[in-house]
Design an enzyme around this catalytic site. Structure first.
Site, PDB file in Angstrom:
ATOM      1  N   SER A 264       0.969  -1.086  -0.104  1.00  0.00           N
ATOM      2  CA  SER A 264      -0.070  -0.137   0.021  1.00  0.00           C
ATOM      3  C   SER A 264       1.006   1.200   0.061  1.00  0.00           C
ATOM      4  CB  SER A 264      -0.876  -0.039   1.184  1.00  0.00           C
ATOM      5  OG  SER A 264      -1.769   1.049   1.412  1.00  0.00           O
TER       6      SER A 264
ATOM      7  N   LYS B  54      -1.001  -0.903  -4.454  1.00  0.00           N
ATOM      8  CA  LYS B  54      -2.268  -0.111  -4.092  1.00  0.00           C
ATOM      9  C   LYS B  54      -1.663   1.328  -3.837  1.00  0.00           C
ATOM     10  CE  LYS B  54      -4.802   0.159   0.360  1.00  0.00           C
ATOM     11  NZ  LYS B  54      -5.504  -0.550   1.458  1.00  0.00           N
TER      12      LYS B  54
ATOM     13  N   LYS C  66      -2.920   4.983  -2.692  1.00  0.00           N
ATOM     14  CA  LYS C  66      -3.835   6.119  -2.107  1.00  0.00           C
ATOM     15  C   LYS C  66      -4.278   7.163  -2.691  1.00  0.00           C
ATOM     16  CE  LYS C  66      -3.923   3.925   1.969  1.00  0.00           C
ATOM     17  NZ  LYS C  66      -5.194   3.539   2.562  1.00  0.00           N
TER      18      LYS C  66
ATOM     19  N   ASP D  29      -7.015   3.205  -3.341  1.00  0.00           N
ATOM     20  CA  ASP D  29      -7.829   3.506  -2.058  1.00  0.00           C
ATOM     21  C   ASP D  29      -8.163   4.662  -1.416  1.00  0.00           C
ATOM     22  OD1 ASP D  29      -8.964   3.135   0.529  1.00  0.00           O
ATOM     23  OD2 ASP D  29      -7.375   2.266   1.446  1.00  0.00           O
TER      24      ASP D  29
ATOM     25  N   GLU E 135     -11.083   1.104  -3.647  1.00  0.00           N
ATOM     26  CA  GLU E 135     -11.382   0.895  -2.257  1.00  0.00           C
ATOM     27  C   GLU E 135     -11.955   1.739  -1.779  1.00  0.00           C
ATOM     28  OE1 GLU E 135      -8.037  -0.907  -0.399  1.00  0.00           O
ATOM     29  OE2 GLU E 135      -8.626  -0.646   1.558  1.00  0.00           O
TER      30      GLU E 135
ATOM     31  N   ASP F 279     -14.053  -1.041   2.707  1.00  0.00           N
ATOM     32  CA  ASP F 279     -13.338  -1.459   3.968  1.00  0.00           C
ATOM     33  C   ASP F 279     -13.925  -0.779   4.947  1.00  0.00           C
ATOM     34  OD1 ASP F 279     -11.241  -0.929   5.734  1.00  0.00           O
ATOM     35  OD2 ASP F 279      -9.575  -0.093   4.517  1.00  0.00           O
TER      36      ASP F 279
ATOM     37  N   LYS G 149     -10.484  -6.527   7.660  1.00  0.00           N
ATOM     38  CA  LYS G 149      -9.326  -6.299   8.912  1.00  0.00           C
ATOM     39  C   LYS G 149      -9.892  -6.804  10.178  1.00  0.00           C
ATOM     40  CE  LYS G 149      -7.505  -2.154   6.458  1.00  0.00           C
ATOM     41  NZ  LYS G 149      -7.821  -0.559   6.566  1.00  0.00           N
TER      42      LYS G 149
ATOM     43  N   GLY H 105      -4.712  -4.277   6.057  1.00  0.00           N
ATOM     44  CA  GLY H 105      -3.642  -4.040   7.122  1.00  0.00           C
ATOM     45  C   GLY H 105      -3.744  -2.672   7.797  1.00  0.00           C
TER      46      GLY H 105
HETATM   47  O1  OSB Z   1      -7.172   2.184   4.523  1.00  0.00           O
HETATM   48  O2  OSB Z   1      -6.409   0.266   3.929  1.00  0.00           O
HETATM   49  C1  OSB Z   1      -6.371   1.325   4.750  1.00  0.00           C
HETATM   50  C2  OSB Z   1      -3.323   1.748   6.925  1.00  0.00           C
HETATM   51  C3  OSB Z   1      -3.784   2.221   8.014  1.00  0.00           C
HETATM   52  C4  OSB Z   1      -5.159   2.643   7.983  1.00  0.00           C
HETATM   53  C5  OSB Z   1      -5.853   2.558   6.948  1.00  0.00           C
HETATM   54  C6  OSB Z   1      -5.334   1.720   5.856  1.00  0.00           C
HETATM   55  C7  OSB Z   1      -4.136   1.477   5.843  1.00  0.00           C
HETATM   56  C8  OSB Z   1      -3.280   0.795   4.769  1.00  0.00           C
HETATM   57  C9  OSB Z   1      -2.044   0.295   5.153  1.00  0.00           C
HETATM   58  O3  OSB Z   1      -3.579   1.023   3.706  1.00  0.00           O
HETATM   59  C10 OSB Z   1      -2.048  -1.274   4.817  1.00  0.00           C
HETATM   60  C11 OSB Z   1      -0.864  -2.118   5.290  1.00  0.00           C
HETATM   61  O4  OSB Z   1      -0.839  -2.171   6.581  1.00  0.00           O
HETATM   62  O5  OSB Z   1       0.277  -2.283   4.525  1.00  0.00           O
HETATM   63 MG    MG Z   2      -8.469   0.939   2.841  1.00  0.00          MG
END
Ligand code: OSB
Ligand code: MG
Length: 374
Positions: free
Chosen positions: A135, A161, A163, A188, A213, A238, A262, A290
């Site tokens: 991510s 992925k 953001k 995401d 996402e 999510d 999660k 995660g």
């Molecule tokens: O939206 O998936 C998410 C980390 C903290 C809070 C929300 C998210 C995330 C990540 C990191 O995208 C995923 C990872 O642990 O590698």
């Molecule tokens: Mg997410």
């Protein structure tokens, strides 16, 4: 299983690089590490709250309150012979899913250790290694993003992925797809958009995204069903999915085509398995998300992600993607084929480095069972 003692630690670990999402920039992860002791065995769990209520309404302080005043007393005052028994004693408590999940994780680890089997096996896992991705936070410009992604691809990651948020989307998506035409690529938004932005999502359809996402509201299911109707690209939820009930509503309304699971967000492994089983029956592929966990939480995530319907690549990267020094050993390494091995040792299958855990502990407290002579 009589629990003798529960210990909570508020930990603060510096991320290797700051992580920017539509919710803000994070340079540190502050979580709560939960330790439970029973008859000479120790179970560990990670409560994935953050200091601020940005991703989730819970925070380190609300989770500490719910754990110490309600969840831990429920565990110390009752006979919990299986991790599953815990749910029966705490189901009257509404919400506070991350707090519930942190303690539940420690109890599952303890259960698996007392049976001498891996947590993966106890949860019903079947995969020996899991396909993972990475991510990637938002970057200040396209070139820095391409450089960062190219480093991850060199490391062996097969799925990226990214953001996104309004104004930091199409230009970046287009550049990544042009540079890496074959990579599995998804985005995401962490709820940064509204239905009025539908044209932006229509334009995203040109870039062969694996999924989008959580584009809309963090508690929304209905507006996502309107958006999904207009798009071929799968929407993945999510934040909006907090329980198996939510998953059912989203699937029946057509709000998404797959789900990010999660355990922290949904209240633990028991609820995660319920969502997994429901989605498997409905042919909805799921994947493991995660929360930038330490090696403790990551080990639990990997065990859960070994269940059969976790088909899409997980947000579970190698330990060194997150922290300079982790609190559990051995570190999780990425195999050449973009997978991570599922631990086979009893419980979560990693050893906690107590010295390093002490180094990252901001505050700790312990809760003893008054009926046990310690
Ligand atoms: O939206 O998936 C998410 C980390 C903290 C809070 C929300 C998210 C995330 C990540 C990191 O995208 C995923 C990872 O642990 O590698
Ligand atoms: Mg997410």
């Amino acid at each position: 299983m009589r629990i003798d003692k529960v210990e909570l630690r508020h930990t603060k670990m510096e991320l290797l690089t700051p992580f920017e999402t539509s919710l803000g920039v994070e340079s540190y992860e502050e979580h709560i590490i939960v330790r439970v002791d029973s008859d000479g065995l120790t179970g560990w769990g990670e409560c994935v709250v953050e200091p601020t209520p940005a991703y989730s309404p819970e925070t380190v302080k609300t989770a500490w309150h719910i754990l110490s005043d309600f969840l831990i007393p429920a565990v110390l005052n009752n006979n919990i012979s299986e991790a599953k028994d815990y749910i029966g004693h705490i189901s009257w408590i509404r919400g506070h899913r991350m707090a519930k999940a942190g303690l539940e994780a420690a109890l599952w680890d303890l259960s698996a250790k007392s049976k001498g089997i891996s947590l993966s096996k106890l949860l019903g896992g079947v995969q020996q290694k899991i396909v993972v991705g990475v991510s990637v936070g938002m970057q200040d410009d396209v070139n820095s993003l391409l450089k960062e992604i190219s480093g991850f691809i060199d490391d062996g990651y097969r799925r990226i992925k990214l953001k996104i948020s309004p104004g930091k989307d199409l230009q970046y998506i287009k550049a990544v797809r042009k540079e890496f035409p074959d990579i599995l690529f998804q985005v995401d938004a962490n709820s940064a958009y509204e239905l009025k932005h539908i044209d932006i999502f229509r334009q995203m359809e040109d870039y062969n995204l694996l999924l989008i996402e959580q584009p809309l509201g963090c508690e929304d299911i209905y507006a996502h069903s309107r958006l999904q109707r207009e798009l071929k690209t799968p929407i993945c939820l999510d934040e909006s999915i907090r329980s198996a009930e939510d998953a059912k509503a989203a699937v029946e309304l057509g709000s998404c085509k797959n789900i990010n699971i999660k355990p922290g967000r949904v209240g633990g492994y028991t609820e995660s398995i319920a969502i997994h089983d429901y989605c498997a029956a409905e042919n909805i592929p799921v994947w493991h998300g995660g929360m930038d966990e330490s090696g403790i939480g990551r080990a639990g995530n990997i065990a859960l992600a070994s269940l059969p319907d976790f088909i899409l690549p997980a947000d579970i990267s190698a330990s060194r993607r997150y922290y300079r020094k982790d609190i559990a050993e051995p570190l999780f390494e990425l195999n050449k084929d973009g997978t991570i091995d599922v631990p086979v040792k009893p419980g979560i299958g990693v050893e906690v480095d107590i010295k390093q855990l002490d180094t990252v502990t901001v505050f700790k407290d312990e809760f003893k069972n008054p009926k046990r002579n310690l």
